[in-house]
Write a protein that holds these residues in place. Structure first.
Motif, mmCIF file in Angstrom:
data_model
loop_
_atom_site.group_PDB
_atom_site.id
_atom_site.type_symbol
_atom_site.label_atom_id
_atom_site.label_comp_id
_atom_site.label_asym_id
_atom_site.label_seq_id
_atom_site.Cartn_x
_atom_site.Cartn_y
_atom_site.Cartn_z
ATOM 1 N N HIS A 21 0.811 -1.218 0.000
ATOM 2 C CA HIS A 21 0.000 0.000 0.000
ATOM 3 C C HIS A 21 0.848 1.272 0.000
ATOM 4 C CE1 HIS A 21 -3.228 -2.676 2.092
ATOM 5 N NE2 HIS A 21 -3.216 -2.848 0.784
ATOM 6 N N LYS A 51 -6.917 -0.761 2.316
ATOM 7 C CA LYS A 51 -5.841 -0.009 2.955
ATOM 8 C C LYS A 51 -6.343 0.569 4.279
ATOM 9 C CE LYS A 51 -3.724 2.858 0.121
ATOM 10 N NZ LYS A 51 -3.537 3.897 -0.927
ATOM 11 N N ASN A 96 -8.311 -0.616 -1.988
ATOM 12 C CA ASN A 96 -6.985 -0.502 -2.582
ATOM 13 C C ASN A 96 -7.156 -0.481 -4.105
ATOM 14 O OD1 ASN A 96 -4.361 -0.745 -3.484
ATOM 15 N ND2 ASN A 96 -4.068 -2.842 -2.740
ATOM 16 N N TYR A 125 -5.066 -3.032 -6.258
ATOM 17 C CA TYR A 125 -5.049 -4.431 -5.816
ATOM 18 C C TYR A 125 -4.782 -5.371 -6.994
ATOM 19 C CZ TYR A 125 -6.473 -8.644 -3.259
ATOM 20 O OH TYR A 125 -6.499 -9.878 -2.660
#
Length: 552
Positions: free
Chosen positions: A125, A231, A246, A249
């Motif tokens: 992240h 996240k 996210n 991803y």
């Protein structure tokens, strides 16, 4: 533990590992208890209205921490599994192992070398790269006590599953080596039959090395950074933990919701009220006697988690009078398990006789449980030197857990039974994280606790909860039996499941005789959700990624 040279018979272990490597996840539609069928994941994309979508999950307690290697509780893993990921995963509804951050793996014929091919292009992240160096960084932190990021008190799960730390007698993982950026090799000191399944467990999720180095372990525990579908955003202690989607991803198309919020509502009934009013979308810890109410409400759905757990009454076997097996057995006869299960589990549990649940292979069903018998209990107390009973403290869990819906009331019911044999108990409770820490350190006398399995292997119950190596970790009874220890260590390295099963059944017989705990119940935990929630599939281990869950 001893290092040994393997014979050719280890080909059975190799075959099992390769079979696991070839498993693939199934996409099954979920049928809820009120007869509603949830659409498959590929149907969910067009189901919700446009605009940001938020999923709010109600739960009974806050997370003690968010660095998965430092915790052992389900409340933490409910959150961390959505932020951080493991090398291998379990299938959505069972403990078959499938690829995760590792796309594939190979096992050497002697069972001592595991080589993993990693997914490429995956980012943490914080924008840093996931690669073989990151995997090695995490395992070096966990296994090496001299590592500056190692926990001074150790990591409970690492100790439990891999036999201590680098340099300790019996430590399983000899080394973790980078072959190339997308290949990492594990070399073991001795074969470990559940090694692949262990790696799929939540504690062994891979953290961002950059974040750990910049923040340090203490701050990382409050602000985790992984590769997962969500996240971390914010943590309001004892209230909410907020995660966001996210956008980068690696598993394209997921997650389905833009924001994921975990909200603490300690009381089960209040949590159901919040669900009914629309304040939350999904909840666990449903009171068993509220199941029919949920089923009859067309705006809600009842969901049952597959059973893989044990709720128990434990004894600190190092403290008097619980160092006397006759005292422990006396109390076992005084606990009316069928009445407890009927009163508090309401058809969603069954009385337990072993620490291993019947849903796990290796369960010893030949053991005949003790029946509720107060006269027998009094006789054993007299033989132990306590004809008039004694006084003690009785620790009760402050929060509902999947294996025990209401620890306070269950403790009160047991308290009344024990009073009839002269055992006077003072019920003690405290905040959940403190409860876990103090029981780990052995400050308790008699206590309620439980365990939800992590990987579907008997080792995760018997070795984790009752081996002498795990005193000070998850062996909260502080039970120490050398014969049991040898059986469990032998079972870890046995070639075939048949051989392992035989050893686990022998261990259960000894444990039943020694009574370090009184198994009370195996539950089928009830959850409830809004009818608008689709694609939620509860995992038997008690927590799961919510990346595929959507809101209609």
């Amino acid at each position: 533990m001893k290092k040994g040279v393997l014979s050719a018979a280890l080909s059975g272990l190799l075959a099992l590992s390769l079979a696991l490597a070839g498993c693939s996840g199934s996409q099954q539609a979920q049928t809820t208890d009120n007869g509603q069928q949830a659409p498959a994941a590929d149907q969910a994309a067009d189901s919700a209205s446009s605009g940001p979508k938020q999923l709010i999950v109600g739960r009974g307690a806050d997370s003690p921490g968010l660095d998965p290697i430092t915790v052992t509780d389900g409340e933490s893993y409910k959150v961390t599994e959505n932020i951080m990921e493991t090398l291998v995963n379990f299938e959505e509804t069972n403990t078959n192992v499938v690829p995760g951050l590792a796309e594939s793996w190979e096992v050497s014929p002697d069972g001592l070398t595991y080589t993993f091919k990693l997914r490429q292009g995956v980012k943490f992240h914080d924008g840093s790269d996931f690669n073989a160096d990151a995997v090695k960084f995490n395992f070096d932190r966990w296994m090496d006590k001299s590592n500056p990021l190692h926990n001074p008190e150790g990591f409970q799960y690492y100790n439990d599953m891999f036999g201590g730390y680098k340099g300790d007698e019996g430590h399983v993982i000899k080394s973790v080596d980078v072959v190339d950026p997308s290949t990492v090799k594990f070399t073991l000191n001795r074969p470990l039959a559940p090694f692949i399944a262990d790696l799929a467990m939540s504690p062994f999720a891979i953290a961002s090395p950059k974040a750990l180095q910049e923040m340090g372990p203490e701050k990382f525990n409050e602000h985790p950074v992984g590769t997962g579908p969500f996240k971390f955003v914010e943590w309001k202690r004892n209230d909410t933990i907020t995660l966001e989607k996210n956008p980068d991803y690696w598993n394209k198309g997921y997650p389905k919701v833009d924001k994921l919020v975990f909200k603490v509502i300690p009381e089960n009934s209040a949590r159901l009220t919040a669900l009914t009013s629309g304040e939350i979308d999904l909840m666990d810890g449903l009171n068993p006697d509220d199941a029919e109410t949920v089923k009859s409400n067309p705006d809600l759905q009842l969901i049952l988690r597959p059973s893989m757990n044990i709720g128990f009454l434990g004894f600190n076997t190092e403290k008097k009078p619980f160092d006397n097996p006759k005292v422990r057995e006396a109390i076992a006869y005084a606990v009316n398990k069928p009445a407890l299960v009927e009163a508090f589990w309401n058809g969603l549990g069954q009385p337990a006789k072993n620490p291993l649940p019947p849903s796990i292979w290796g369960y010893n069903d030949d053991i005949k449980d003790r029946e509720f018998n107060l006269d027998k209990a009094k006789q054993l107390l007299a033989e132990a030197g306590f004809p008039n009973g004694f006084k003690t403290t009785f620790w009760a869990m402050p929060v509902p857990r999947p294996y025990m819906p209401d620890g306070q009331k269950i403790a009160e019911a047991i308290q009344q039974d024990l009073k009839q044999i002269g055992v006077e108990t003072e019920i003690v409770t405290m905040e959940w994280a403190t409860y876990l820490e103090k029981t780990r350190k052995g400050e308790q006398d008699m206590f309620l606790l439980g365990w939800n399995g992590d990987n579907g292997d008997p080792d995760n119950f018997l070795y984790t909860l009752l081996d002498k190596n795990n005193i000070g970790s998850n062996n909260n009874t502080r039970y120490n039996n050398e014969e049991v220890h040898q059986l469990l260590i032998k079972a870890q390295s046995a070639v075939t499941q048949e051989e392992r099963e035989k050893l686990y059944k022998q261990a259960q017989e000894i444990i039943f005789k020694d009574v370090p705990m009184v198994p009370i119940a195996h539950s089928e935990p009830a959850l409830a959700a809004s009818a608008k929630v689709i694609n939620y599939k509860p995992h038997p281990k008690g927590s799961e990624s919510l990346e595929k869950v959507d809101i209609q």
